[in-house]
Design a protein around this motif. Structure first.
Motif: not given
Length: 176
Positions: A57-60, A94-95, A99-103, A139-144
């Motif tokens: 959470g802190v890193l995110t 962790r959505p 999101m941070a990775l996607k951004n 958790a696959y749907h989050h990754l997808r």
């Protein structure tokens, strides 16, 4: 370390000296977490599970909200260091981290300066997650969703039999 990594408010006014010290403290705190994350598998698992994922959470938070590029880079490096097969599901659940990775992966160059280091860490992390999370996992749907946002691939519709003109290209349909 977790508390100092997200400390953005100056405790004693708006002094430039205090601002510089708080910034340097954030950099050192996230850097220390990065160094801790470059550890054996068991330690990585413990760091990701500690206090219900507080470190993640802190890193995110640092990756999404910090104004300093060095802190963001260190945060993505830390996330990358923690990314292994055993922690992948904890990360993908962790959505905000997804999101941070996607951004970061979709972020364009800012002010003419490429943001390659954080993007490289995010890309490497995504590769680990992609190899670790299988379609049968919850958790696959989050990754997808992340994979589709980062690398949209159109689906080519077959040409219908009624099309007699061979110069017509197949229609592209957006992937669902």
């Amino acid at each position: 370390l977790a508390k100092f990594a997200v400390q953005r408010q100056q405790p004693f006014g708006k002094s430039r000296t205090i601002q510089a010290i708080v910034l340097q403290t954030r950099r050192h705190a996230v850097g220390a977490i990065r160094n801790l994350a470059a550890a054996p598998r068991r330690t990585k698992i413990l760091l990701c599970r500690f206090d219900l994922g507080r470190i993640l959470g802190v890193l995110t938070d640092a990756a999404l909200n910090d104004d300093d590029g060095n802190v963001k880079d260190l945060a993505f490096a830390s996330i990358h260091n923690l990314a292994i097969q055993d922690t992948a599901e904890l990360m993908v659940e962790r959505p905000c981290l997804v999101m941070a990775l996607k951004n970061q992966l979709l972020q364009e160059e800012e002010n003419g300066a490429p943001s390659e280091d954080p993007k490289s860490h995010a890309s490497s992390t995504l590769l680990v997650l992609e190899r670790s999370i299988t379609p049968d996992m919850d958790a696959y749907h989050h990754l997808r969703n992340l994979l589709e946002a980062v690398n949209p691939s159109p689906v080519i519709a077959p040409a219908s039999a009624s099309d007699t003109d061979s110069s017509i290209e197949p229609k592209t349909i957006a992937a669902v």
